[in-house]
Scaffold this active site. Structure first.
Site, short mmCIF file in Angstrom:
data_model
loop_
_atom_site.label_atom_id
_atom_site.label_comp_id
_atom_site.label_asym_id
_atom_site.label_seq_id
_atom_site.Cartn_x
_atom_site.Cartn_y
_atom_site.Cartn_z
N ASP A 267 -6.48 0.67 0.47
CA ASP A 267 -6.61 0.98 1.90
C ASP A 267 -8.00 0.53 2.35
O ASP A 267 -8.72 -0.13 1.60
CB ASP A 267 -6.36 2.47 2.16
CG ASP A 267 -7.56 3.31 1.74
OD1 ASP A 267 -8.39 2.83 0.95
OD2 ASP A 267 -7.68 4.46 2.23
N LYS B 116 0.84 -1.20 0.00
CA LYS B 116 0.00 0.00 0.00
C LYS B 116 0.88 1.26 0.00
O LYS B 116 0.72 2.13 -0.86
CB LYS B 116 -0.93 0.01 1.22
CG LYS B 116 -1.93 1.16 1.16
CD LYS B 116 -2.63 1.40 2.48
CE LYS B 116 -1.89 2.42 3.29
NZ LYS B 116 -2.53 2.82 4.52
#
Ligand code: SF4
Length: 239
Positions: free
Chosen positions: A162, A143
């Site tokens: 996310d 991420k």
């Protein structure tokens, strides 16, 4: 006597079944992308940063913490330790004190200091530009790597997944997966690569403002007509 041919009674014609929806139909995906781009034009990463290093640190700090809180903490952090070299030389308690309010501060301080050392010693003070290299920094998973590669370097190596992207991708039936890694792989397959970076920015904004976790504001949602989520709080679709 010749047998007479009996004809079976005709069955009543079946009611025509509802057309099967394909959530991954290319025209539906294109419509979702089009609406998101029009709803959130020019959307950018909400974490304040001036370079790739600051964005890396801010993203590490954003784990289990709001971007607003991170943005309150980073000005003093980068004023005290303006470069990876300065951060690498800092003591852990000094870093901890400056980032305390972001939560999990001991672990985050260790990761930031470790990342600063690797960036300084192995990458000449610059955050690397490849997924494999950036993943070597402690505290950096896909991420964070995708955030930095996409938002700073403009490199679409993957899709940022996310908590908002996870929830919305599932509500919009773009994936059935539950882990960020598998969701990212599904999104990579169905989205054109030139939309990977902005798609997550747009979805994150939509998740914060409209498609919120507990009570999505479906009545205000520009994607409503395309959405069949069981989480919907209002629908325009006929019963
Ligand atoms: S219609 Fe509701 S559940 Fe669907 S994307 Fe919009 S806000 Fe989210």
């Amino acid at each position: 006597m010749a047998a007479t041919k009996t004809t079976a009674p005709k069955r009543p014609a079946k009611k025509s079944a509802k057309p099967v929806r394909n959530p991954l139909a290319p025209e539906r995906i294109a419509a979702i992308l089009d609406i998101l781009a029009k709803t959130y034009p020019g959307v950018v990463c909400a974490l304040t940063h001036r370079n790739a290093w600051e964005l890396t640190v801010a993203t590490i700090l954003s784990a289990q913490c709001t971007d607003v809180r991170v943005n309150l903490v980073t000005p003093a952090l980068f004023k005290t330790f303006p470069t990876p070299k300065a951060m690498a030389a800092a003591s852990l308690p000094e870093i901890e004190e400056l980032i305390r309010t972001t939560g999990f501060f001991r672990n985050k301080a260790k990761n930031i200091q470790g990342a600063a050392r690797i960036v300084t010693e192995e990458f000449g003070g610059k955050v690397p530009k490849t997924m494999d290299e950036i993943l070597r920094l402690p505290g950096v998973a896909r991420k964070t790597a995708n955030v930095v590669l996409g938002s700073w370097y403009g490199i679409a190596d993957g899709v940022v997944v996310d908590t908002h992207v996870m929830r919305l991708s599932r509500r919009l039936e773009l994936t059935k997966q539950t882990s960020p890694q598998k969701i990212e792989q599904d999104l990579i397959k169905i989205l054109p690569q030139d939309r990977w970076i902005n798609f997550s920015h747009e979805l994150i904004h939509h998740g914060r403002q409209v498609c919120i976790a507990r009570k999505p504001r479906c009545v205000d949602c520009t994607l409503e007509k395309l959405c069949y989520s069981s989480d919907k709080t209002w629908t325009s679709h006929p019963a």
